[in-house]
Design an enzyme around this catalytic site. Structure first.
Site, short mmCIF file in Angstrom:
data_model
loop_
_atom_site.label_atom_id
_atom_site.label_comp_id
_atom_site.label_asym_id
_atom_site.label_seq_id
_atom_site.Cartn_x
_atom_site.Cartn_y
_atom_site.Cartn_z
N HIS A 1 23.46 9.24 7.08
CA HIS A 1 22.09 9.91 7.89
C HIS A 1 22.55 11.40 8.24
O HIS A 1 21.46 11.90 9.04
CB HIS A 1 22.40 9.52 9.22
C1 UD1 Z 1 21.89 11.74 16.22
C2 UD1 Z 1 23.39 12.76 16.09
C3 UD1 Z 1 24.73 12.38 15.08
C4 UD1 Z 1 25.01 11.20 15.46
C5 UD1 Z 1 23.39 10.03 15.42
C6 UD1 Z 1 23.62 8.50 15.27
C7 UD1 Z 1 22.89 15.25 17.23
C8 UD1 Z 1 22.69 16.46 16.82
N1 UD1 Z 1 23.19 14.19 16.08
O1 UD1 Z 1 21.19 11.87 14.81
O2 UD1 Z 1 25.87 12.80 16.19
O3 UD1 Z 1 25.58 10.23 14.67
O4 UD1 Z 1 22.30 10.29 16.39
O5 UD1 Z 1 22.63 7.87 14.29
O6 UD1 Z 1 22.85 14.45 18.64
N2 UD1 Z 1 14.17 9.51 14.50
C9 UD1 Z 1 13.15 8.50 14.71
N3 UD1 Z 1 13.24 7.66 14.59
C10 UD1 Z 1 14.50 7.43 16.79
C11 UD1 Z 1 15.28 8.03 16.12
C12 UD1 Z 1 15.27 9.46 15.09
O7 UD1 Z 1 12.41 8.13 13.75
O8 UD1 Z 1 14.81 6.05 17.06
C13 UD1 Z 1 14.17 10.10 13.27
C14 UD1 Z 1 13.24 11.60 13.89
O9 UD1 Z 1 12.42 12.15 12.30
C15 UD1 Z 1 13.79 13.07 13.87
C16 UD1 Z 1 15.37 12.24 13.02
O10 UD1 Z 1 15.61 11.35 13.24
O11 UD1 Z 1 13.77 14.00 13.78
C17 UD1 Z 1 17.00 12.42 13.48
O12 UD1 Z 1 17.21 12.21 15.05
P1 UD1 Z 1 17.97 13.05 15.83
O13 UD1 Z 1 18.49 12.15 16.91
O14 UD1 Z 1 17.69 14.96 15.96
O15 UD1 Z 1 19.44 13.22 15.41
P2 UD1 Z 1 20.27 11.40 14.12
O16 UD1 Z 1 20.04 12.55 12.71
O17 UD1 Z 1 19.95 10.75 14.85
N1 UDP Z 2 24.86 0.64 13.00
C1 UDP Z 2 24.00 -0.57 13.50
N2 UDP Z 2 23.36 -0.78 13.33
C2 UDP Z 2 22.89 0.14 11.55
C3 UDP Z 2 23.67 0.83 11.40
C4 UDP Z 2 24.81 1.07 11.87
O1 UDP Z 2 24.16 -1.39 14.45
O2 UDP Z 2 21.96 -0.19 10.82
C5 UDP Z 2 26.32 0.57 14.14
C6 UDP Z 2 27.32 0.71 13.55
O3 UDP Z 2 27.73 -0.98 13.34
C7 UDP Z 2 27.80 1.09 14.36
C8 UDP Z 2 27.80 2.47 15.00
O4 UDP Z 2 26.30 1.99 14.37
O5 UDP Z 2 28.61 0.40 15.38
C9 UDP Z 2 27.21 4.03 14.29
O6 UDP Z 2 26.34 4.86 14.02
P1 UDP Z 2 25.28 5.41 13.62
O7 UDP Z 2 26.07 5.93 11.96
O8 UDP Z 2 24.52 5.95 13.79
O9 UDP Z 2 26.23 6.87 14.18
P2 UDP Z 2 28.32 7.42 14.52
O10 UDP Z 2 28.85 6.90 14.48
O11 UDP Z 2 27.77 8.08 12.53
O12 UDP Z 2 27.67 9.03 15.19
#
Ligand code: UD1
Ligand code: UDP
Length: 373
Positions: free
Chosen positions: A213
């Site tokens: 991601h």
């Molecule tokens: C964010 C964090 C990242 C973290 C990740 C965990 C920032 C800058 N990034 O990244 O550090 O590792 O969360 O998962 O804060 N979207 C959906 N549904 C949701 C959420 C997101 O469809 O419930 C889609 C949307 O298209 C959105 C994209 O995912 O634009 C990215 O979501 P966003 O929260 O901006 O960043 P992440 O890539 O999730």
């Molecule tokens: N996780 C989850 N379901 C999923 C993928 C990840 O519960 O389908 C959990 C995972 O076990 C960990 C956390 O989400 O505890 C990690 O989050 P993510 O990978 O979104 O973000 P990051 O840690 O890179 O910020």
């Protein structure tokens, strides 16, 4: 009684917050009152609500519902909402986790109105400022009052940036306290590890677990294609389960060519599934042979459950797991990812030294908050 306001928003923060909320409920309910703000950064049921239901986190007192957007738009909306609540709630501390835009917004809002910030997962650095998370965590650390680092590397990074290990209580923004206290995610993995066992595993064994991601992997077509090509190659030998982040789902068919896309999604040994709950995830981690990920949290959980890990990034904040040989950095390089797969196939990793504390980081943090007041 100390009043804290906790700001969460993204999936991993909701999970991390479970550890502190649990410690407060079980041991410190007469000393700490927690008010929770959910920024709404993540909002799909399987990216947010499922964790509240499953991990026993109290329902948020406020949900700002900011949703997705550019960094500026998203952070600005959060900032406005958080400031308003902080002015009303007047907490003793603001608690934030990790490095997302929700972390940054909480930190900026609180520091400007002189509410001390407690940063959990402080000090982590990738030394790559092209990552939005690196900017968020540096800014947050430098306006925090109590900084809790999960690893000794994080603690040393703070000292290298000028934080003194010799400051004395009471801490404040100009006299911050730094700690090496272990990882709240490890607390959670120990606590929920046995529950996950008793759940019906969603897959048996003999598979690789993969998550993707990170913004540069999803948004840069060459990187995404290279990762997908590597997975397609490895899937000739092994099943691969991929709980797909919504960000990646939206960009997969946009950023890779149709032929590769069709092979990827139609290959019978590649199982692309919706994001799973935390208990399902740790069950998948425990039963996997190998983890391939660009997630910070999933790298660590692979280690907690003694699984080798291929990190599809050019660096990691969790460098200890690479140093002990349990993980390797392959970046988004097809050949390196495939080599990594054969490396771990041929070399069983036996040693997983304790790096992330004793599973009591949240209790430690609560005690320090109380004694600083
Ligand atoms: C964010 C964090 C990242 C973290 C990740 C965990 C920032 C800058 N990034 O990244 O550090 O590792 O969360 O998962 O804060 N979207 C959906 N549904 C949701 C959420 C997101 O469809 O419930 C889609 C949307 O298209 C959105 C994209 O995912 O634009 C990215 O979501 P966003 O929260 O901006 O960043 P992440 O890539 O999730
Ligand atoms: N996780 C989850 N379901 C999923 C993928 C990840 O519960 O389908 C959990 C995972 O076990 C960990 C956390 O989400 O505890 C990690 O989050 P993510 O990978 O979104 O973000 P990051 O840690 O890179 O910020």
């Amino acid at each position: 009684m100390i009043k804290i306001v906790t700001v969460i928003g993204a999936r991993p923060q909701i999970i991390k917050a479970a550890a502190l909320s649990r410690a407060i409920k079980n041991k410190f309910s007469d000393k700490i009152k927690e008010v929770i703000i959910h920024t709404g950064q993540h909002y799909d049921e399987n990216m947010s609500q499922v964790f509240f239901d499953e991990l026993g986190i109290p329902a948020p007192d406020y949900n700002l519902g900011v949703g997705s957007g550019s960094h500026g738009v998203q952070t600005a909306k959060m900032l406005e909402g958080i400031e308003e609540i902080l002015l009303k709630e007047k907490p003793d501390y603001l608690v934030v986790y990790g490095d997302t835009n929700s972390t940054l917004a909480g930190a900026i809002a609180a520091s400007k109105i002189h509410i001390p910030i407690v940063h959990i997962e402080a000090g982590l650095r990738s030394f790559n400022k092209a990552m939005p998370e690196e900017i968020n965590r540096i800014c947050c650390d430098h306006c925090s009052t109590m900084l809790f680092s999960p690893t000794s590397t994080g603690y040393k990074n703070l000292i290298n940036e000028g934080f003194s290990p010799n400051n004395e209580k009471p801490f404040n923004i100009d006299n911050p306290g730094i700690y090496h206290c272990g990882d709240v995610m490890y607390d959670n993995s120990l606590y929920f590890g046995s529950t996950a066992n008793s759940k019906q595993p969603i897959a048996k064994s003999n598979y690789i677990l993969c998550t993707i991601h990170r913004n540069n992997n999803t948004d840069e077509p060459d990187r995404l294609k290279s990762i997908v090509d590597a997975l397609i190659k490895i899937s000739e030998e092994k099943d691969i389960i991929i709980p797909l982040h919504p960000r990646t789902k939206k960009l997969l068919d946009v950023n890779i060519d149709l032929e590769t896309y069709n092979t990827f999604i139609n290959r019978s040994s590649i199982h692309i599934i919706e994001p799973v709950s935390f208990l399902e995830m740790i069950s998948l981690e425990k039963n996997a042979e190998l983890v391939i990920t660009d997630s910070g949290g999933v790298q660590k959980e692979a280690y907690f459950f003694k699984k080798p890990c291929i990190i599809i990034r050019s660096e990691t904040e969790w460098k200890e797991i690479v140093e002990v040989g349990a993980a390797l950095i392959a970046d988004a390089d097809k050949d390196k990812i495939i080599e990594g797969y054969y490396h771990f196939k041929d070399n069983r990793i036996e040693e997983f030294p304790e790096i992330f504390g004793d599973g009591k980081a949240a209790e430690f943090i609560c005690n320090e908050l109380i004694s600083n007041n």
